[in-house]
Design a protein around this motif. Structure first.
Motif, short mmCIF file in Angstrom:
data_model
loop_
_atom_site.label_atom_id
_atom_site.label_comp_id
_atom_site.label_asym_id
_atom_site.label_seq_id
_atom_site.Cartn_x
_atom_site.Cartn_y
_atom_site.Cartn_z
N THR A 40 0.69 20.84 5.35
CA THR A 40 -0.63 20.53 5.92
C THR A 40 -1.23 19.26 5.36
N ILE A 41 -0.70 18.76 4.26
CA ILE A 41 -1.25 17.53 3.69
C ILE A 41 -0.72 16.29 4.40
N PHE A 42 0.13 16.47 5.41
CA PHE A 42 0.78 15.32 6.05
C PHE A 42 -0.25 14.33 6.62
N ASN A 43 -1.23 14.84 7.34
CA ASN A 43 -2.20 13.94 7.98
C ASN A 43 -2.95 13.11 6.93
N ARG A 44 -3.33 13.76 5.84
CA ARG A 44 -4.07 13.06 4.81
C ARG A 44 -3.22 11.93 4.21
N VAL A 45 -1.96 12.24 3.92
CA VAL A 45 -1.08 11.24 3.31
C VAL A 45 -0.72 10.16 4.33
N ASP A 46 -0.49 10.55 5.59
CA ASP A 46 -0.11 9.58 6.61
C ASP A 46 -1.22 8.55 6.84
N ILE A 47 -2.47 9.01 6.80
CA ILE A 47 -3.60 8.08 6.97
C ILE A 47 -3.62 7.08 5.81
N ALA A 48 -3.44 7.58 4.59
CA ALA A 48 -3.44 6.68 3.43
C ALA A 48 -2.27 5.70 3.50
N ARG A 49 -1.14 6.17 3.94
CA ARG A 49 0.02 5.27 4.06
C ARG A 49 -0.24 4.21 5.13
N SER A 50 -0.80 4.60 6.28
CA SER A 50 -1.07 3.64 7.35
C SER A 50 -2.08 2.59 6.91
N GLN A 51 -3.10 3.02 6.17
CA GLN A 51 -4.09 2.08 5.67
C GLN A 51 -3.45 1.07 4.71
N LEU A 52 -2.58 1.58 3.85
CA LEU A 52 -1.90 0.69 2.91
C LEU A 52 -1.03 -0.33 3.64
N LEU A 53 -0.25 0.14 4.61
CA LEU A 53 0.64 -0.76 5.34
C LEU A 53 -0.15 -1.74 6.21
N ASP A 54 -1.28 -1.29 6.77
CA ASP A 54 -2.12 -2.22 7.54
C ASP A 54 -2.59 -3.37 6.66
N GLU A 55 -3.00 -3.03 5.47
CA GLU A 55 -3.48 -4.07 4.57
C GLU A 55 -2.35 -5.02 4.19
N LEU A 56 -1.17 -4.47 3.94
CA LEU A 56 -0.05 -5.33 3.56
C LEU A 56 0.37 -6.25 4.70
N VAL A 57 0.47 -5.71 5.90
CA VAL A 57 0.91 -6.53 7.04
C VAL A 57 -0.13 -7.59 7.38
N ASP A 58 -1.42 -7.18 7.37
CA ASP A 58 -2.47 -8.17 7.65
C ASP A 58 -2.46 -9.29 6.61
N LYS A 59 -2.30 -8.91 5.38
CA LYS A 59 -2.26 -9.91 4.31
C LYS A 59 -1.06 -10.83 4.48
N PHE A 60 0.08 -10.24 4.84
CA PHE A 60 1.29 -11.05 5.03
C PHE A 60 1.13 -12.03 6.18
N ASN A 61 0.59 -11.58 7.31
CA ASN A 61 0.39 -12.47 8.45
C ASN A 61 -0.56 -13.61 8.11
N ARG A 62 -1.63 -13.24 7.37
CA ARG A 62 -2.61 -14.26 7.00
C ARG A 62 -1.99 -15.30 6.07
N LEU A 63 -1.25 -14.83 5.08
CA LEU A 63 -0.61 -15.75 4.15
C LEU A 63 0.46 -16.59 4.84
N LEU A 64 1.15 -15.97 5.80
CA LEU A 64 2.22 -16.68 6.48
C LEU A 64 1.67 -17.85 7.32
N GLU A 65 0.52 -17.63 7.95
CA GLU A 65 -0.08 -18.70 8.73
C GLU A 65 -0.42 -19.90 7.85
N ASP A 66 -1.00 -19.63 6.68
CA ASP A 66 -1.31 -20.72 5.76
C ASP A 66 -0.05 -21.35 5.21
#
Length: 1098
Positions: free
Chosen positions: A641-667
């Motif tokens: 039952t903890i899957f949803n809680r962990v999945d949300i945290a994982r998605s937030q972490l990966l969103d931040e990493l991908v957004d940061k990577f795209n931003r850094l890549l443009e520069d």
């Protein structure tokens, strides 16, 4: 007679035992026929005629109960010898002995002849001693006659035969002797006739050149001696009780003193003393006539019998036997070249040291042989090494016996790859370091930082660090698990040591010690949850019992409840420490994730997820990032039952990493600007994190392929992209492709496998369960059919690089995987598979004529895929079977067409049983064999499988096998101790061939040139150390059975004089001259190389 006046002083029985004598059946002779007539064992069997009843080999009718025609009768079994009755085991030993005693009381000569033939038949001899032989022939003549009637074509006899019946026979044989003495202890053994005859017979047989006689009579004599020791102990107790009763009566006042009772007690004590003198003479006769010679016999099993029984004597009757005169034999034999004999020495000593009162009387022995015992912890025989460590653990009870150096030589064995050795060393370490509590420690609490366990855990950490084998923490925990699991499961104390501040006056753990504690804590958690040894120490997972499963579940629940709360705190404290964080992040995979919900620990789950985010944000180390990714992967389980809680945290972490990577890549990829080092570092660190997560998680929805493609394309065009960025960009792209392929594989591409593959696999599984051998035959037949089809399509010249051949070989590899990891269960099937494959390979001759390889020889290359499934000793057997089909010229060929044969032979030789690098049991631990503490340990080989007898592979005719010249491989190390290269010869591990010229004595072989004639050579293994088997001042272990009695009774051990006297047997039964007997046709070790033979000494 047995010289009582000469041997009387040998055994001096003390009168100090304190116990009660159990009443036994007193089989006194009602007529007084067998009463004693004088001191000692004077009366031999005598010259009086046996009468008409004795004629015909003791077949006269006996009036004894239950016996007909001199044989046992029960349930209609008539005309059965004593040997047959004992072998069948249909009668209780007690009743068999009682029947014989009744017969002995009526006609002792006939009954005694029955007993003599019993010992002869138990040796496997088909002959029988007749009444005429018993009446007129001496012992030496009787034994010579029986030797002539022995079956020389067979080397088997009852004690060596296999099967449950013969194992029971050995037990029944020993029980018969013990019960016989026990039932006769009050009358018959003192009649100066029966025991004298039996002892003389067994002494003569034990000196026979025939192994069967020597083995059987030695066992009988040793068991007879053990029974007499019990009688002597009872006599000593009786004498002590009688003496106390006499003293108590004599100390009474005259008016109350019973003079008649005093006289009776004096008479009883006199009789007991006479009986004791008789027993002394008997035991001295057996010890001097049998043991002193046979403990050095050429046959290891005979030596082992002697050592096992002397250990029993010393334990049963320590007042008489536990002294240096007898202990020295055990000490000398610890240098025996055979592991089974050394093992008996150690088990005998364990029985003595287990009793602390007896152990205190072993100080001189321990000081003399302690170094030898310590060196045996490195014995090449694992069983011997285990028992040596267990013996040293018992020696620990004696203070200051083992030095720090002695203990250190055992400590490092907790890291051994052989688990029984490691567990024994762990018990030694635990008792040495953890079992002694100081007075100030006794009042400490049970749990927590200030508890006794806290001190012991610190000691474990200190030991772990001082051993300088940090990568083996799992091995240390596994070694201590059986004796210290309660300590290692005290995770509460471990957490307290890591989180709590030290109290005033307490020394805090250093950073290095905290890192070691975290590692040991993780290893203990893994051991509790997985319940099997670490990789490299064990044969795989075993089936747990119900109790073990319950313990496993309870431990996992405790771990989850405790570390769900503590782990976020530990991660927060050690967030920047790479080693600690990497180990701590592995703990959640042992959690029971349901407890987060049932135990209402969701807030602690949120704290854990926040700490994982902090860890990945602060670290760029690949190992830490992969640990974070793995932890998320375990927590993101849809079943909980903890899957949803962990999945949300994982998605937030990966969103931040991908957004940061795209931003850094443009520069980073802006045109006209050259990126600086800081920008490159930011891009690299973010890309490493994305790659680490992409390894365990599907990141397809973030469309990372486009940005990675831009990055790689830019680098390709400009040529100035940093190397590490290119590497991780390609790695990330690789993961993208793999996840895409995995999705495709889940669709139509697996349709046929899902429909039919499982059916085929299940069919093969069921076939293997029904009959493993027939299943193996089917597999090899399928490969042969494919091979024949390939030959018909491609011709006789097989191209082993062709797709058809490689396809067959790949199929063979897959077939081999279906046999699983348990080699013992599939042993017979694999052996039969190799047999059929070898026969197929050599079945058809070469179409190109003589000198060319057989038509199907390339099939051996396919067959080699199954070689890894052979156990070590079966590889030898298969190799010998292969050589039956080879000619001498084949062994010398090195052309490409012969490569399948060469590679197949190599696959049977790799990992062979080469002991040249094993630890030599005779090397002292004081030499250069023990590695320095700071030296790197040698790689330890995998555990050897038990060396089974491969004679059950009946399809190999060993007599037709010859050793062809082969290229020998470097032996694998089997121990952490390396031999001194100066003491090794290159030929030590090879096999030498010997012939036996007809003009020479069979005990003096000469080295000859190797020959290929199967029946003209005998292969024996050369001793690895030549004459260096024992220390210079030690007693040799094995003597040549052809040596004279005078030479063999020579005692050369320094400081331990033991005046061995010759036994003066009656003239009618003098021991026969050895030169008159035939060679031992049943003793394979009677033909020995000079480097193996034990020496004649002056």
């Amino acid at each position: 007679m047995i010289a009582a006046q000469d041997l009387h002083t040998e055994f001096q029985f003390p009168q100090e035992a304190e116990s009660q004598l159990s009443s036994d059946t007193d089989l006194e002779d009602p007529d007084g026929k067998n009463a004693k007539t004088g001191k000692g064992l004077a009366a031999r069997k005598g010259k009086k005629a046996l009468g008409d009843k004795a004629k015909g080999g003791g077949a006269g009718r006996l009036p004894g109960l239950g016996r007909v025609n001199g044989h046992h009768q029960e349930n209609g079994m008539e005309n059965m010898t004593l040997f047959e009755v004992v072998k069948m085991g249909k009668s209780a030993t007690q009743s068999v002995v009682d029947d014989w005693i009744e017969a002995y009381k009526q006609e002792r000569d006939i009954a005694l002849l029955d007993l003599i033939n019993f010992f002869i038949q138990c040796s496997g001899c088909k002959g029988a001693v007749s009444g005429e032989m018993f009446r007129h022939m001496q012992n030496s003549e009787i034994i010579r006659k029986m030797t002539e009637e022995f079956d020389e074509d067979s080397g088997e006899y009852p004690l060596t035969l296999s099967g449950p019946q013969w194992k029971k026979f050995r037990i029944s044989f020993c029980d018969f002797i013990a019960v016989l003495v026990r039932q006769c202890q009050y009358s018959i053994i003192y009649d100066e006739y029966m025991m004298d005859t039996v002892i003389s017979l067994l002494t003569g047989l034990s000196d026979s050149q025939v192994r069967a006689f020597r083995h059987t009579s030695t066992l009988a004599a040793m068991k007879l001696m053990t029974a007499l020791v019990n009688v002597a102990l009872n006599l000593s107790i009786n004498m002590d009780n009688t003496q106390r009763q006499y003293e108590a009566e004599r100390n009474k006042v005259v008016a109350k003193r019973a003079n008649d009772r005093l006289e009776l007690l004096l008479q009883k004590r006199k009789e007991l003393q006479e009986n004791q003198d008789e027993i002394e003479n008997m035991m001295n006769a057996i010890f001097k006539g049998v043991f002193v010679h046979r403990y050095r016999d050429a046959i290891a099993e005979i030596r082992a019998i002697c050592i096992e029984e002397i250990g029993v004597w010393m334990k049963l009757y320590s007042d008489a036997f536990l002294n240096d005169s007898y202990l020295k034999y055990v000490g000398w034999t610890m240098h025996d070249k055979q592991g089974e004999v050394r093992l008996k020495c150690l088990t005998a000593l364990q029985g003595l040291f287990y009793n602390r009162e007896l152990g205190a009387r072993l100080e001189l022995f321990t000081s003399r042989f302690k170094d030898r015992i310590v060196s045996m912890t490195l014995d090449k025989e694992y069983d011997v090494a285990v028992q040596a460590i267990k013996l040293l653990t018992l020696v620990l009870h004696s203070d200051e016996v083992l030095t720090a150096e002695d203990c250190e030589s055992v400590y490092h064995l907790v890291y051994s790859a052989h688990r029984p050795i490691a567990v024994s060393a762990g018990e030694f370490l635990f008792k040495k370091l953890f079992s002694h509590q100081s007075p100030e420690e006794e009042g400490l609490p049970r749990r927590g930082r200030q508890s006794l366990n806290g001190s012991l855990i610190k000691t474990t950490v200190f030991f772990f660090l001082e051993s300088e084998l940090h990568e083996h923490g799992a091995y240390l925990v596994d070694s201590l698990w059986e004796c210290a699991s309660e300590l290692l499961k005290d995770w509460e104390t471990m957490i307290s040591l890591l989180l709590d501040e030290p109290v005033p006056g307490e020394e805090a753990l250093t950073d290095r010690q905290e890192t070691a504690l975290v590692e040991l804590m993780l290893c203990a958690i893994r051991q509790a949850c997985e319940c099997h040894p670490p990789v490299g120490r064990g044969t795989g997972k075993r089936v747990l019992t119900a109790k073990e499963k319950k313990t496993q579940l309870d431990d996992r629940t405790r771990i989850t409840e405790m570390f769900a709360v503590a782990l976020p705190l530990l991660l927060a404290k050690y967030c920047v420490d790479i080693d600690k964080v990497t180990n701590l992040l592995q703990i959640p995979k042992y959690f029971d994730l349901d407890i987060y919900t049932t135990g209402r620990l969701e807030k602690h789950l949120d704290a854990l997820l926040r700490q994982i985010w902090e860890v990945q944000d602060k670290h760029t180390d690949t190992e830490v990032l992969e640990a974070c990714s793995t932890t998320y992967h375990y927590l993101c389980n849809e079943e909980f039952t903890i899957f949803n809680r962990v999945d949300i945290a994982r998605s937030q972490l990966l969103d931040e990493l991908v957004d940061k990577f795209n931003r850094l890549l443009e520069d980073f990829l802006q045109e006209g600007e050259e990126p600086d080092e800081d920008d490159a570092y930011q891009v690299l660190s973010t890309l490493k994190k994305i790659s680490a997560f992409h390894n365990a998680h599907d990141l397809s929805k973030w469309d990372l392929f486009t940005c990675n493609y831009r990055l790689l394309n830019t680098g390709l065009q400009n040529g100035d992209m940093p190397e590490q960025i290119v590497i991780h960009a390609m790695q990330c792209t690789h993961y993208i492709i793999l996840w895409h392929l995995a999705k495709v594989s889940d669709g139509s591409s697996l349709k046929y496998y899902n429909d039919y593959g499982d059916i085929i696999k299940e069919t093969m599984s069921k076939t293997r369960q029904i009959d493993k051998v027939q299943c193996a035959k089917t597999l090899i037949l399928s490969l042969q059919a494919l091979f024949n089809e390939m030959l018909s399509d491609l011709g006789f010249n097989v191209d082993r690089s062709s797709s058809a051949f490689c396809g067959i070989k790949e199929l063979a590899r897959r077939f081999s995987l279906t046999f699983g990891l348990d080699q013992l269960k599939t042993r017979e099937a694999i052996a039969m598979l190799h047999k059929d494959g070898i026969e197929f390979a050599f079945k058809e001759p070469s179409p190109q004529g003589e000198g060319s390889p057989p038509l199907n020889l390339a099939f051996l290359d396919i067959l080699s895929e199954f070689s890894s499934k052979l156990i070590r000793q079966d590889k030898k057997t298969v190799h010998m079977y292969l050589e039956r089909f080879m000619t001498f010229q084949m062994a010398l060929q090195r052309e490409d067409c012969w490569l399948p044969l060469i590679s197949y032979r190599n696959s049977l030789q790799v990992g062979g049983d080469d002991d040249t690098m094993s630890v030599i049991s005779g090397i002292s631990s004081r030499g250069s064999t023990i590695r320095s503490k700071k030296s790197k340990p040698a790689a330890s080989s995998k555990r050897k499988l038990p060396e089974g007898d491969s004679s059950d592979a009946v399809w190999v005719n060993r007599e037709q096998n010859v050793q062809t010249p082969v290229m020998m491989h470097s032996p694998h190390l089997t121990s952490t101790v390396l031999r001194d290269p100066k003491k090794m010869r290159p030929e030590d591990s090879y096999t030498a061939a010997y012939t036996m010229p007809t003009e020479q004595h069979p005990h003096q072989p000469t080295v000859c040139e190797k020959t290929l004639c199967p029946n003209a050579c005998l292969y024996v293994f050369l001793s690895r150390r030549g004459s260096g088997l024992m220390e210079d001042d030690e007693e040799p272990i094995v003597e040549d059975v052809m040596m004279s009695s005078e030479d063999r009774l020579e005692d050369i051990n320094e400081g331990m004089d033991f005046d061995t006297m010759d036994i003066d047997l009656p003239a009618s039964k003098n021991r026969r001259e050895r030169t008159e007997l035939k060679p031992d046709y049943f003793d394979p070790s009677s033909i020995m190389d000079d480097s193996v033979r034990i020496f004649h000494f002056l």
